[in-house]
Design an enzyme around this catalytic site. Structure first.
Site, mmCIF file in Angstrom:
data_model
loop_
_atom_site.group_PDB
_atom_site.id
_atom_site.type_symbol
_atom_site.label_atom_id
_atom_site.label_comp_id
_atom_site.label_asym_id
_atom_site.label_seq_id
_atom_site.Cartn_x
_atom_site.Cartn_y
_atom_site.Cartn_z
ATOM 1 N N ASP A 201 54.640 35.556 -14.893
ATOM 2 C CA ASP A 201 56.083 35.540 -14.471
ATOM 3 C C ASP A 201 56.733 36.645 -15.140
ATOM 4 O OD1 ASP A 201 58.781 34.849 -14.674
ATOM 5 O OD2 ASP A 201 58.672 32.747 -14.900
ATOM 6 N N HIS A 202 56.920 37.584 -14.646
ATOM 7 C CA HIS A 202 57.559 38.982 -14.797
ATOM 8 C C HIS A 202 58.590 38.702 -16.089
ATOM 9 C CE1 HIS A 202 60.657 39.521 -11.871
ATOM 10 N NE2 HIS A 202 61.066 40.384 -12.514
ATOM 11 N N HIS A 264 61.159 31.986 -13.066
ATOM 12 C CA HIS A 264 62.140 32.480 -13.991
ATOM 13 C C HIS A 264 62.987 31.716 -14.732
ATOM 14 C CE1 HIS A 264 60.052 35.877 -12.029
ATOM 15 N NE2 HIS A 264 61.078 36.071 -11.298
HETATM 16 C C1 BG6 Z 1 61.108 38.373 -8.411
HETATM 17 C C2 BG6 Z 1 62.002 37.588 -7.142
HETATM 18 O O1 BG6 Z 1 60.348 37.467 -8.824
HETATM 19 O O2 BG6 Z 1 62.259 38.589 -9.310
HETATM 20 C C3 BG6 Z 1 62.982 38.633 -6.584
HETATM 21 O O3 BG6 Z 1 60.518 37.530 -6.243
HETATM 22 C C4 BG6 Z 1 63.803 39.010 -7.410
HETATM 23 O O4 BG6 Z 1 63.223 37.965 -5.287
HETATM 24 C C5 BG6 Z 1 63.130 39.616 -8.764
HETATM 25 O O5 BG6 Z 1 64.676 40.150 -7.072
HETATM 26 C C6 BG6 Z 1 64.412 39.705 -9.876
HETATM 27 O O6 BG6 Z 1 63.496 40.469 -10.800
HETATM 28 P P1 BG6 Z 1 64.425 41.337 -11.797
HETATM 29 O O7 BG6 Z 1 63.493 41.806 -12.789
HETATM 30 O O8 BG6 Z 1 64.900 42.498 -11.094
HETATM 31 O O9 BG6 Z 1 65.604 40.393 -12.366
#
Ligand code: BG6
Length: 516
Positions: A201-202, A264
């Site tokens: 989960d990045h 997230h």
């Molecule tokens: C991803 C989602 O996990 O996270 C996307 O699939 C979203 O829809 C993105 O835009 C948002 O990531 P960040 O790091 O730009 O907040």
């Protein structure tokens, strides 16, 4: 705005970073968007920081027919396009570590050719079978790929420590509801042990999200007030101004609840609200997160609409430019009921948080990009300045700002110079960029390096995934049976009446989105 900034002396800085073990990385979906935008540049950064083992190589796998040379060229372009300060020397040296093999994910022959290539490359790079498989493909391909990894025996290496040496990174979303997540997990567990699985989960790799743990548990002054006695409520926001972009076919089957809320959002909530873990060890932290997620009160179907609200963006203006509504986006069903916005009110039934509402909201095509966690403290119990007309004094607010500018701010009341009683709200701000004078590292950089060193702290364990689907699957089912479409909001707006009602019916207000 008032700024009180701390200074850092070298002795204040405590750092620990382990370099990666020698390994090969096999990326499925190597010609895809995630690899191009995030993975290659992150591995390149690990390489330029001398944290990548010199024996490392990457084998890209994909449907597209490419030679090693083609792949190297597209990788170099992708890295240049996504990073600044890239030296040609570094880029050429890195490109030599890249290889490619094409095939059909459902064909056993593809995995035989991957295996043959790995044997040959392991020999060339003197790697004895340490491998990371990365599923950077659309979720419907996870199961067939994992099955073939098992059938081809690529998932195992003989030897006593084999489990430590083959790892699997699975992108989110892990399943699309409780049942599909369990089925996917069973399939993976037939070929991989839990210790080999890295559910990514990045958000957990973002510096400011990691900082929640440091902030809460490396300082003694916050924990005593981090509870129902001092905190009125918490707001967690992930607002985006982008729409679905080129991911329409994935997004229309997913929606905001599956795409961001289940992972997230709930992960940030868990870090903010969990009990202190006994140590900074993967399972101790994951135990506490799961315990917290289990304490979230299940949604009561009779009052679902007053606890969770969904919306879908219509046409509108973003940065002064007209944009189409969701249903007119490419690859989206023109009758789609998929939500692009979710707001919810959650309660944790435990000693620390009983009765404290957590308001969560996430949406696409909103007025600005703004990810933050705001802790709104209780107001003073009695105003001694009442005679001067200062009866209702604003509450202290602590904001953990995740995006677009990473930082922390604390608002408090202070006397202004001048007349005897003259007060205003000041903000004590800490901004990462201006203090540490560096660009924030890409979240994937952290997570890929952690996987290479075998650290699962920032990855999800299956029980955590399961408990979040347990909470949300009844909502998904109720929405599926609902004939009404989600409320429409104009692209570029901050909110819409149903979302405001969710919090205003409790006498509170959403915080304004950060301006860009
Ligand atoms: C991803 C989602 O996990 O996270 C996307 O699939 C979203 O829809 C993105 O835009 C948002 O990531 P960040 O790091 O730009 O907040």
């Amino acid at each position: 705005m008032e700024k009180i900034q701390p200074s850092l002396s070298p002795q204040d800085i405590v750092c620990a970073e382990a370099a990666a073990q020698p390994n090969a990385m096999v990326v499925f979906g190597a010609s895809g968007d995630l690899t191009r935008r995030k993975l290659l540049v992150s591995i390149f950064r690990i390489f330029t920081q001398d944290l990548l083992d010199e024996k490392f190589y990457l084998l890209g796998c994909g449907r597209k027919k490419l030679t090693d040379e083609d792949f190297r060229k597209t990788a170099q372009q992708a890295i240049r396009g996504n990073a600044s300060d890239v030296s040609a020397k570094d880029l050429n040296a890195f490109a030599e570590k890249l290889y490619y093999v094409d095939g059909d994910y459902n064909d056993a022959a593809f995995y035989e050719s991957i295996k043959a290539r790995l044997v040959q490359l392991d020999k060339k790079h003197k790697i004895d079978g340490c491998r990371i498989f990365y599923l950077a493909v659309p979720p419907f391909l996870y199961s067939p790929i994992v099955e073939h990894l098992g059938l081809s025996t690529l998932s195992c290496i003989n030897g006593p420590d084999s489990k430590q040496r083959v790892r699997l990174i699975v992108e989110k979303p892990f399943g699309r509801d409780l049942q599909s997540a369990a089925e996917l997990n069973d399939k993976i567990r037939r070929c991989f042990d839990e210790s080999q699985i890295y559910r990514i989960d990045h958000y957990l790799g973002k510096e400011t999200v990691q900082n929640i743990l440091m902030f809460r548990f490396a300082n003694a002054i916050f924990e005593p007030v981090w509870n129902r006695n001092y905190i009125d409520h918490v707001q967690i926001t992930i607002a985006e101004s982008i729409g679905v972009e080129h991911r329409g076919s994935y997004y229309d089957k997913s929606g905001a609840l599956r795409d961001i809320f289940q992972n997230h959002m709930l992960q940030m909530l868990a870090l903010v609200a969990m009990e202190p873990p006994a140590s900074f060890e993967a399972d101790r932290i994951r135990d506490e997160k799961v315990k917290l997620l289990r304490s979230i009160r299940p949604f009561n179907s009779n009052e679902l609409n007053s606890l969770i609200v969904r919306g879908q963006y219509g046409p509108g203006l973003i940065n002064g430019k007209q944009v189409v509504g969701y249903r007119a986006e490419p690859e989206i069903n023109p009758q789609s009921k998929t939500e692009t916005f979710v707001a919810a009110k959650l309660f944790m039934d435990n000693w620390r948080w009983k009765g404290v509402p957590f308001y969560l909201r996430t949406g696409k095509r909103l007025a600005s990009k703004d990810t933050e966690i705001a802790i709104i403290f209780k107001k003073v119990p009695h105003s001694m300045f009442i005679s001067a007309g200062l009866e209702d004094m604003p509450a202290n607010v602590l904001v953990l700002q995740i995006q677009p500018e990473e930082g922390i701010s604390l608002s408090f009341q202070a006397k202004r110079p001048g007349s005897k009683i003259c007060m205003s709200t000041l903000n004590m701000n800490f901004n990462y960029k201006s203090i540490f004078l560096v660009d924030m590292p890409e979240a994937y950089q952290r997570l890929l390096l952690d996987c290479m060193v075998g650290d699962r702290t920032l990855f999800n364990r299956y029980d955590g995934v399961e408990v979040s689907w347990q909470l949300l699957t009844p909502v998904l089912e109720a929405w599926q049976n609902e004939t009404l479409a989600p409320c429409e909001y104009a692209a570029g707006s901050e909110s819409f009446p149903e979302v405001d009602k969710l919090i205003e019916s409790d006498g509170r207000k959403w915080r304004k989105l950060a301006e860009i």
